[in-house]
Motif scaffolding. Structure first.
Motif, PDB file in Angstrom:
ATOM      1  N   VAL A  94       0.833  -1.202   0.000  1.00 59.99           N
ATOM      2  CA  VAL A  94       0.000   0.000   0.000  1.00 59.99           C
ATOM      3  C   VAL A  94       0.870   1.255   0.000  1.00 59.99           C
ATOM      4  O   VAL A  94       0.514   2.270  -0.589  1.00 59.99           O
ATOM      5  N   THR A  95       2.033   1.178   0.638  1.00 61.67           N
ATOM      6  CA  THR A  95       2.934   2.327   0.747  1.00 61.67           C
ATOM      7  C   THR A  95       3.652   2.636  -0.568  1.00 61.67           C
ATOM      8  O   THR A  95       4.357   3.624  -0.672  1.00 61.67           O
ATOM      9  N   GLY A  96       3.495   1.784  -1.559  1.00 55.93           N
ATOM     10  CA  GLY A  96       4.208   1.973  -2.821  1.00 55.93           C
ATOM     11  C   GLY A  96       5.481   1.161  -2.897  1.00 55.93           C
ATOM     12  O   GLY A  96       6.065   1.000  -3.964  1.00 55.93           O
ATOM     13  N   GLU A  97       5.945   0.668  -1.744  1.00 58.68           N
ATOM     14  CA  GLU A  97       7.120  -0.193  -1.725  1.00 58.68           C
ATOM     15  C   GLU A  97       6.777  -1.549  -2.334  1.00 58.68           C
ATOM     16  O   GLU A  97       5.613  -1.881  -2.513  1.00 58.68           O
ATOM     17  N   LYS A  98       7.807  -2.320  -2.611  1.00 59.09           N
ATOM     18  CA  LYS A  98       7.607  -3.673  -3.112  1.00 59.09           C
ATOM     19  C   LYS A  98       8.063  -4.673  -2.053  1.00 59.09           C
ATOM     20  O   LYS A  98       8.980  -4.410  -1.297  1.00 59.09           O
ATOM     21  N   SER A  99       7.400  -5.797  -2.027  1.00 59.59           N
ATOM     22  CA  SER A  99       7.751  -6.878  -1.128  1.00 59.59           C
ATOM     23  C   SER A  99       7.725  -8.161  -1.943  1.00 59.59           C
ATOM     24  O   SER A  99       7.065  -8.231  -2.980  1.00 59.59           O
ATOM     25  N   ALA A 100       8.447  -9.157  -1.481  1.00 56.65           N
ATOM     26  CA  ALA A 100       8.487 -10.426  -2.215  1.00 56.65           C
ATOM     27  C   ALA A 100       8.681 -11.580  -1.242  1.00 56.65           C
ATOM     28  O   ALA A 100       9.189 -11.403  -0.136  1.00 56.65           O
ATOM     29  N   VAL A 101       8.252 -12.746  -1.679  1.00 55.81           N
ATOM     30  CA  VAL A 101       8.564 -13.996  -1.002  1.00 55.81           C
ATOM     31  C   VAL A 101       9.307 -14.845  -2.018  1.00 55.81           C
ATOM     32  O   VAL A 101       8.874 -14.984  -3.163  1.00 55.81           O
ATOM     33  N   VAL A 102      10.453 -15.373  -1.602  1.00 52.47           N
ATOM     34  CA  VAL A 102      11.242 -16.245  -2.466  1.00 52.47           C
ATOM     35  C   VAL A 102      11.559 -17.525  -1.704  1.00 52.47           C
ATOM     36  O   VAL A 102      11.525 -17.551  -0.474  1.00 52.47           O
ATOM     37  N   GLY A 103      11.839 -18.573  -2.432  1.00 53.01           N
ATOM     38  CA  GLY A 103      12.186 -19.818  -1.767  1.00 53.01           C
ATOM     39  C   GLY A 103      12.483 -20.914  -2.762  1.00 53.01           C
ATOM     40  O   GLY A 103      12.620 -20.667  -3.960  1.00 53.01           O
ATOM     41  N   GLU A 104      12.559 -22.114  -2.227  1.00 49.47           N
ATOM     42  CA  GLU A 104      12.894 -23.287  -3.035  1.00 49.47           C
ATOM     43  C   GLU A 104      11.953 -24.421  -2.663  1.00 49.47           C
ATOM     44  O   GLU A 104      11.585 -24.593  -1.497  1.00 49.47           O
ATOM     45  N   PHE A 105      11.574 -25.201  -3.667  1.00 50.77           N
ATOM     46  CA  PHE A 105      10.781 -26.399  -3.417  1.00 50.77           C
ATOM     47  C   PHE A 105      11.712 -27.456  -2.847  1.00 50.77           C
ATOM     48  O   PHE A 105      12.623 -27.930  -3.523  1.00 50.77           O
ATOM     49  N   ARG A 106      11.503 -27.837  -1.586  1.00 49.81           N
ATOM     50  CA  ARG A 106      12.358 -28.815  -0.917  1.00 49.81           C
ATOM     51  C   ARG A 106      11.841 -30.241  -1.059  1.00 49.81           C
ATOM     52  O   ARG A 106      12.612 -31.176  -1.142  1.00 49.81           O
ATOM     53  N   ASP A 107      10.502 -30.408  -1.042  1.00 52.76           N
ATOM     54  CA  ASP A 107       9.907 -31.737  -1.158  1.00 52.76           C
ATOM     55  C   ASP A 107       8.496 -31.588  -1.712  1.00 52.76           C
ATOM     56  O   ASP A 107       7.777 -30.660  -1.347  1.00 52.76           O
ATOM     57  N   ILE A 108       8.129 -32.488  -2.604  1.00 52.59           N
ATOM     58  CA  ILE A 108       6.777 -32.545  -3.146  1.00 52.59           C
ATOM     59  C   ILE A 108       6.405 -34.018  -3.230  1.00 52.59           C
ATOM     60  O   ILE A 108       7.129 -34.810  -3.828  1.00 52.59           O
ATOM     61  N   SER A 109       5.285 -34.365  -2.592  1.00 61.15           N
ATOM     62  CA  SER A 109       4.818 -35.748  -2.653  1.00 61.15           C
ATOM     63  C   SER A 109       3.297 -35.738  -2.770  1.00 61.15           C
ATOM     64  O   SER A 109       2.683 -34.678  -2.871  1.00 61.15           O
ATOM     65  N   ASP A 110       2.697 -36.921  -2.732  1.00 62.11           N
ATOM     66  CA  ASP A 110       1.242 -37.016  -2.816  1.00 62.11           C
ATOM     67  C   ASP A 110       0.548 -36.453  -1.585  1.00 62.11           C
ATOM     68  O   ASP A 110      -0.663 -36.243  -1.599  1.00 62.11           O
ATOM     69  N   ASP A 111       1.303 -36.226  -0.517  1.00 66.44           N
ATOM     70  CA  ASP A 111       0.706 -35.778   0.739  1.00 66.44           C
ATOM     71  C   ASP A 111       1.329 -34.511   1.308  1.00 66.44           C
ATOM     72  O   ASP A 111       0.890 -34.044   2.355  1.00 66.44           O
ATOM     73  N   MET A 112       2.360 -33.953   0.643  1.00 65.63           N
ATOM     74  CA  MET A 112       3.098 -32.882   1.290  1.00 65.63           C
ATOM     75  C   MET A 112       3.811 -31.989   0.280  1.00 65.63           C
ATOM     76  O   MET A 112       4.239 -32.420  -0.777  1.00 65.63           O
ATOM     77  N   LEU A 113       3.943 -30.727   0.683  1.00 71.46           N
ATOM     78  CA  LEU A 113       4.706 -29.733  -0.049  1.00 71.46           C
ATOM     79  C   LEU A 113       5.577 -29.025   0.983  1.00 71.46           C
ATOM     80  O   LEU A 113       5.062 -28.548   2.005  1.00 71.46           O
ATOM     81  N   VAL A 114       6.898 -28.989   0.757  1.00 70.09           N
ATOM     82  CA  VAL A 114       7.819 -28.336   1.697  1.00 70.09           C
ATOM     83  C   VAL A 114       8.598 -27.275   0.932  1.00 70.09           C
ATOM     84  O   VAL A 114       9.173 -27.561  -0.134  1.00 70.09           O
ATOM     85  N   LEU A 115       8.609 -26.056   1.486  1.00 67.23           N
ATOM     86  CA  LEU A 115       9.228 -24.910   0.829  1.00 67.23           C
ATOM     87  C   LEU A 115      10.143 -24.165   1.790  1.00 67.23           C
ATOM     88  O   LEU A 115       9.755 -23.931   2.942  1.00 67.23           O
ATOM     89  N   SER A 116      11.323 -23.766   1.317  1.00 71.59           N
ATOM     90  CA  SER A 116      12.059 -22.754   2.073  1.00 71.59           C
ATOM     91  C   SER A 116      11.329 -21.442   1.788  1.00 71.59           C
ATOM     92  O   SER A 116      10.671 -21.294   0.748  1.00 71.59           O
TER      93      SER A 116
END
Length: 145
Positions: free
Chosen positions: A63-85
């Motif tokens: 809202v302030t005009g600044e920018k923000s971001a979320v970055v990360g890496e996919f650590r694990d993906i399975s039929d039951d789980m998603l893990v992200l840094s």
């Protein structure tokens, strides 16, 4: 839709939410970039290609005009789980390296989603992340209805 908030520690947040749709539908909402962008929130741009080892990025206008971001890496993906840094950048919400685990469990005819966001630096950071995750999960629920 049922919602419960599990006890949290200062460095970890635990949320669960039950959706009255199949596990496949809930997982698709997380794993397909187009589906994710529909409920995630005000991301100006998104780089999301789920594969272990790939990086991701969400850029947000504040809202302030600044920018923000979320970055990360996919650590694990399975039929039951998603893990992200998970690392927040920019604005006042900058967040060091944390870990987000999303678990998908079939319960009756629905799906329980259990989200853990850990390695948070302070209780204040945990509370800020709780607010953001609660909003995201509410929008997810609306998109799945």
């Amino acid at each position: 839709m049922m919602f419960s908030l599990n006890p949290a520690t200062e460095s970890a947040l635990y949320l669960t939410r039950t959706f009255n749709v199949s596990k496949d539908k809930v997982m698709k909402a997380w794993l397909e970039a187009g589906a994710l962008q529909k409920w995630w929130g005000p991301a100006a741009s998104m780089d999301w290609k789920p594969k272990v080892g790939n990086t991701f990025r969400f850029d947000y206008p504040l809202v302030t005009g600044e920018k923000s971001a979320v970055v990360g890496e996919f650590r694990d993906i399975s039929d039951d789980m998603l893990v992200l840094s998970w690392v927040g950048e920019g604005g006042k919400k900058a967040l060091g390296g944390t870990l987000v685990t999303v678990e998908f469990r079939k319960v009756g005819k629905g799906t329980e989603l259990a989200l853990t966001h850990e390695l948070l630096p302070t209780g204040t950071a945990r509370d800020a992340q709780r607010t953001e995750w609660l909003g995201r999960l509410e929008r997810l629920g609306q998109s799945l209805a």
